[in-house]
Scaffold this motif. Structure first.
Motif, PDB file in Angstrom:
ATOM      1  N   LEU A 199       0.816  -1.214   0.000  1.00  0.00           N
ATOM      2  CA  LEU A 199       0.000   0.000   0.000  1.00  0.00           C
ATOM      3  C   LEU A 199       0.849   1.262   0.000  1.00  0.00           C
ATOM      4  O   LEU A 199       0.405   2.317  -0.481  1.00  0.00           O
ATOM      5  CB  LEU A 199      -0.925   0.017   1.224  1.00  0.00           C
ATOM      6  N   VAL A 200       2.044   1.159   0.552  1.00  0.00           N
ATOM      7  CA  VAL A 200       2.908   2.334   0.659  1.00  0.00           C
ATOM      8  C   VAL A 200       3.242   2.866  -0.742  1.00  0.00           C
ATOM      9  O   VAL A 200       3.643   2.112  -1.634  1.00  0.00           O
ATOM     10  CB  VAL A 200       4.192   1.994   1.432  1.00  0.00           C
ATOM     11  N   GLY A 201       3.035   4.167  -0.923  1.00  0.00           N
ATOM     12  CA  GLY A 201       3.312   4.812  -2.204  1.00  0.00           C
ATOM     13  C   GLY A 201       2.099   4.912  -3.108  1.00  0.00           C
ATOM     14  O   GLY A 201       2.135   5.612  -4.130  1.00  0.00           O
ATOM     15  N   GLN A 202       1.015   4.228  -2.767  1.00  0.00           N
ATOM     16  CA  GLN A 202      -0.207   4.315  -3.579  1.00  0.00           C
ATOM     17  C   GLN A 202      -0.970   5.596  -3.255  1.00  0.00           C
ATOM     18  O   GLN A 202      -0.929   6.113  -2.148  1.00  0.00           O
ATOM     19  CB  GLN A 202      -1.110   3.111  -3.307  1.00  0.00           C
ATOM     20  N   SER A 203      -1.687   6.101  -4.232  1.00  0.00           N
ATOM     21  CA  SER A 203      -2.537   7.264  -4.008  1.00  0.00           C
ATOM     22  C   SER A 203      -3.730   6.864  -3.150  1.00  0.00           C
ATOM     23  O   SER A 203      -4.399   5.864  -3.439  1.00  0.00           O
ATOM     24  CB  SER A 203      -3.042   7.831  -5.332  1.00  0.00           C
ATOM     25  N   VAL A 204      -4.008   7.645  -2.124  1.00  0.00           N
ATOM     26  CA  VAL A 204      -5.135   7.347  -1.256  1.00  0.00           C
ATOM     27  C   VAL A 204      -6.463   7.504  -1.988  1.00  0.00           C
ATOM     28  O   VAL A 204      -7.493   6.969  -1.552  1.00  0.00           O
ATOM     29  CB  VAL A 204      -5.097   8.247   0.008  1.00  0.00           C
ATOM     30  N   PHE A 205      -6.456   8.180  -3.123  1.00  0.00           N
ATOM     31  CA  PHE A 205      -7.671   8.359  -3.908  1.00  0.00           C
ATOM     32  C   PHE A 205      -7.919   7.205  -4.876  1.00  0.00           C
ATOM     33  O   PHE A 205      -9.017   7.063  -5.403  1.00  0.00           O
ATOM     34  CB  PHE A 205      -7.604   9.676  -4.697  1.00  0.00           C
ATOM     35  N   ASP A 206      -6.914   6.389  -5.121  1.00  0.00           N
ATOM     36  CA  ASP A 206      -7.041   5.322  -6.131  1.00  0.00           C
ATOM     37  C   ASP A 206      -7.468   4.016  -5.456  1.00  0.00           C
ATOM     38  O   ASP A 206      -6.713   3.041  -5.395  1.00  0.00           O
ATOM     39  CB  ASP A 206      -5.719   5.145  -6.871  1.00  0.00           C
ATOM     40  N   THR A 207      -8.708   3.968  -4.960  1.00  0.00           N
ATOM     41  CA  THR A 207      -9.162   2.780  -4.241  1.00  0.00           C
ATOM     42  C   THR A 207      -9.355   1.584  -5.167  1.00  0.00           C
ATOM     43  O   THR A 207      -9.306   0.438  -4.717  1.00  0.00           O
ATOM     44  CB  THR A 207     -10.447   3.063  -3.461  1.00  0.00           C
ATOM     45  N   SER A 208      -9.574   1.823  -6.453  1.00  0.00           N
ATOM     46  CA  SER A 208      -9.676   0.690  -7.381  1.00  0.00           C
ATOM     47  C   SER A 208      -8.341  -0.033  -7.481  1.00  0.00           C
ATOM     48  O   SER A 208      -8.291  -1.272  -7.452  1.00  0.00           O
ATOM     49  CB  SER A 208     -10.119   1.178  -8.765  1.00  0.00           C
ATOM     50  N   ALA A 209      -7.253   0.722  -7.574  1.00  0.00           N
ATOM     51  CA  ALA A 209      -5.921   0.106  -7.616  1.00  0.00           C
ATOM     52  C   ALA A 209      -5.608  -0.572  -6.292  1.00  0.00           C
ATOM     53  O   ALA A 209      -5.023  -1.670  -6.266  1.00  0.00           O
ATOM     54  CB  ALA A 209      -4.866   1.163  -7.936  1.00  0.00           C
ATOM     55  N   ILE A 210      -6.007   0.044  -5.186  1.00  0.00           N
ATOM     56  CA  ILE A 210      -5.748  -0.543  -3.874  1.00  0.00           C
ATOM     57  C   ILE A 210      -6.511  -1.853  -3.718  1.00  0.00           C
ATOM     58  O   ILE A 210      -5.984  -2.835  -3.182  1.00  0.00           O
ATOM     59  CB  ILE A 210      -6.106   0.463  -2.762  1.00  0.00           C
ATOM     60  N   GLU A 211      -7.753  -1.892  -4.213  1.00  0.00           N
ATOM     61  CA  GLU A 211      -8.513  -3.138  -4.158  1.00  0.00           C
ATOM     62  C   GLU A 211      -7.811  -4.228  -4.962  1.00  0.00           C
ATOM     63  O   GLU A 211      -7.703  -5.385  -4.505  1.00  0.00           O
ATOM     64  CB  GLU A 211      -9.924  -2.919  -4.694  1.00  0.00           C
ATOM     65  N   ALA A 212      -7.314  -3.881  -6.124  1.00  0.00           N
ATOM     66  CA  ALA A 212      -6.601  -4.865  -6.951  1.00  0.00           C
ATOM     67  C   ALA A 212      -5.338  -5.351  -6.245  1.00  0.00           C
ATOM     68  O   ALA A 212      -4.999  -6.543  -6.311  1.00  0.00           O
ATOM     69  CB  ALA A 212      -6.257  -4.253  -8.303  1.00  0.00           C
ATOM     70  N   ILE A 213      -4.662  -4.462  -5.563  1.00  0.00           N
ATOM     71  CA  ILE A 213      -3.460  -4.839  -4.819  1.00  0.00           C
ATOM     72  C   ILE A 213      -3.805  -5.819  -3.701  1.00  0.00           C
ATOM     73  O   ILE A 213      -3.127  -6.834  -3.507  1.00  0.00           O
ATOM     74  CB  ILE A 213      -2.774  -3.582  -4.249  1.00  0.00           C
ATOM     75  N   VAL A 214      -4.878  -5.522  -2.956  1.00  0.00           N
ATOM     76  CA  VAL A 214      -5.294  -6.408  -1.871  1.00  0.00           C
ATOM     77  C   VAL A 214      -5.591  -7.801  -2.409  1.00  0.00           C
ATOM     78  O   VAL A 214      -5.132  -8.813  -1.853  1.00  0.00           O
ATOM     79  CB  VAL A 214      -6.524  -5.834  -1.136  1.00  0.00           C
ATOM     80  N   PHE A 215      -6.346  -7.865  -3.505  1.00  0.00           N
ATOM     81  CA  PHE A 215      -6.695  -9.166  -4.077  1.00  0.00           C
ATOM     82  C   PHE A 215      -5.451  -9.899  -4.564  1.00  0.00           C
ATOM     83  O   PHE A 215      -5.332 -11.123  -4.384  1.00  0.00           O
ATOM     84  CB  PHE A 215      -7.711  -8.984  -5.208  1.00  0.00           C
ATOM     85  N   ALA A 216      -4.525  -9.175  -5.190  1.00  0.00           N
ATOM     86  CA  ALA A 216      -3.317  -9.819  -5.707  1.00  0.00           C
ATOM     87  C   ALA A 216      -2.411 -10.302  -4.583  1.00  0.00           C
ATOM     88  O   ALA A 216      -1.869 -11.417  -4.637  1.00  0.00           O
ATOM     89  CB  ALA A 216      -2.564  -8.842  -6.612  1.00  0.00           C
ATOM     90  N   GLU A 217      -2.231  -9.467  -3.560  1.00  0.00           N
ATOM     91  CA  GLU A 217      -1.338  -9.826  -2.458  1.00  0.00           C
ATOM     92  C   GLU A 217      -1.856 -11.018  -1.664  1.00  0.00           C
ATOM     93  O   GLU A 217      -1.074 -11.841  -1.185  1.00  0.00           O
ATOM     94  CB  GLU A 217      -1.136  -8.624  -1.528  1.00  0.00           C
ATOM     95  N   LEU A 218      -3.173 -11.131  -1.532  1.00  0.00           N
ATOM     96  CA  LEU A 218      -3.732 -12.239  -0.761  1.00  0.00           C
ATOM     97  C   LEU A 218      -3.784 -13.536  -1.552  1.00  0.00           C
ATOM     98  O   LEU A 218      -3.869 -14.620  -0.968  1.00  0.00           O
ATOM     99  CB  LEU A 218      -5.119 -11.867  -0.234  1.00  0.00           C
TER     100      LEU A 218
END
Length: 406
Positions: A65-84
């Motif tokens: 999550l570090v370095g991601q834009s706090v506004f880009d929740t779609s990218a953050i969701e994709a990161i969560v799914f990929a990391e898990l």
């Protein structure tokens, strides 16, 4: 604005001995509070399950999550799914993302000077109504003095509990957690509530503790008494059998729990009301999407809750205020747990409702001293998971939680 860190803090807070279909609440409930740090010093708050597996999964996704834009929740969701990865089911990935998404929205609102409800499309209502949540309960935990609510193991006890709920918070509807005693006892309790509080909508939720035949029997006995019957039996096909015979709507948070489970429920006519829960559906924006889906197929919409504190209640209120077709009073456990809240100004219900926090963000502030105290209590407890069945077996070693029970 870039995310710089995610602080993850498990906590344990006081919980009364509330009975349910699988056991009884332990003296401490577990919860997780996250603080999402953004580069300019803003901190967004999120709250969710305190189960050890959730803590481990949050820690697993934290570095990405570090370095991601706090506004880009779609990218953050994709990161969560990929990391898990593929070893974690989608619904469990959504529960992790939901905690982070709420924290992102809180931070976004603080950065923009806007309440979260505005980030969800704006408020369609300024107040959100909640339902008084009634439980069969012991007077106190074993070995402890009776709590302020006292015992409620029969209709008279539940009527007294409901009267106190209404006096304290002004609730205009009531829900009973059932599946604890034989159905005729719980039917008698609902009838006693109807007699004591005429005109107040009533609900009962046995959490799938009844067979289809028992569910049909209870539905017939309480025809004209219940606003809706929640999850009387397990599985969508079984719910459809009950719905076909019941005069009142059936509601669920057990058989419709994700987008993948919606088609079968609609095809079979299994439920008429879906109880949303942003903790399970993947956050506030996906909950708004569920609202649109329910509107499309003519399903009613309300909101489920579990033992929670004020950060979750704030998030629930914002999304409920932004969802046009959420027409039923929402569930909340907050009156049972508010004494240990981690926000600086706990919520107070007026006429069974909350005004939407004005913001910015969720409109709540974290009390660091309370958070620290509850974290120390978590560590000292040695607890890592909720164990209602094991706790009840300390009193009744032969207790069998297998469903259906009746």
């Amino acid at each position: 604005m870039k995310i710089t860190d995610l602080a993850i803090t498990p906590i344990a807070f006081a919980d009364p001995p509330l009975l349910n279909a699988t056991g009884v609440h332990e003296p401490l409930a577990l919860r997780t509070v996250v603080q999402l740090h953004v580069a300019d010093g803003v901190v967004g708050l999120g709250e969710g399950s305190g189960e050890l597996v959730v803590l481990e999964r949050l820690a697993r996704v934290r570095p990405a999550l570090v370095g991601q834009s706090v506004f880009d929740t779609s990218a953050i969701e994709a990161i969560v799914f990929a990391e898990l990865g593929n070893d974690v089911p989608p619904i469990q990935k959504r529960s992790v993302f939901s905690i982070i998404e709420v924290a992102c929205l809180d931070a976004q609102g603080k950065l923009l000077g806007l309440p979260v409800v505005d980030l969800l499309g704006g408020a369609v209502r300024q107040t959100v109504t909640y339902s008084g949540y009634l439980f069969y309960k012991w007077a106190g935990h074993p070995g402890q003095a009776a709590d302020e609510w006292g015992e409620a193991l029969d209709p008279a006890g539940l009527v007294a509990q409901a009267a106190r709920m209404i006096d304290l918070h002004g609730f205009g509807s009531l829900k009973l957690k059932g599946g604890v005693f034989p159905p005729d006892q719980e039917i008698a309790a609902v009838r006693a509530l109807a007699e004591a509080f005429p005109g107040i909508p009533l609900r009962i939720d046995p959490n799938g503790a009844w067979s289809v035949a028992t569910s049909q029997y209870v539905a017939a006995e309480l025809a004209g008494v219940l606003e809706y019957l929640e999850d009387p039996t397990l599985t969508t096909p079984a719910m459809a059998q009950v719905a076909a015979a019941a005069s009142m709507p059936l509601a669920t948070n057990m058989c419709v729990v994700s987008p993948e489970t919606v088609p079968e429920a609609i095809r079979l006519g299994a439920v008429q009301i879906v109880l949303s829960d942003h903790h399970y559906w993947g956050g506030l924006r996906h909950t708004r999407e569920l609202g649109a889906l329910c509107a499309t197929f003519g399903l009613g919409l309300s909101m489920h809750s579990n033992s929670h504190l004020g950060i979750s209640l704030a998030a629930m209120t914002h999304v409920a205020a932004a969802t046009p077709n959420l027409a039923y009073a929402c569930d909340t456990h907050y009156p049972w747990n508010s004494g240990d809240d981690v926000i600086t100004v706990p919520f107070e219900f007026a006429d069974g409702a909350l005004r939407v926090p004005a913001g910015p963000g969720l409109g709540v502030e974290l009390d660091e001293a309370k958070l620290f105290r509850l974290h120390r209590q978590y560590v000292a407890s040695g607890r890592t998971t909720r164990a209602d069945t094991a706790y009840l077996r300390q009193v009744d070693p032969a207790y069998d939680p297998s469903l259906p029970r009746f």
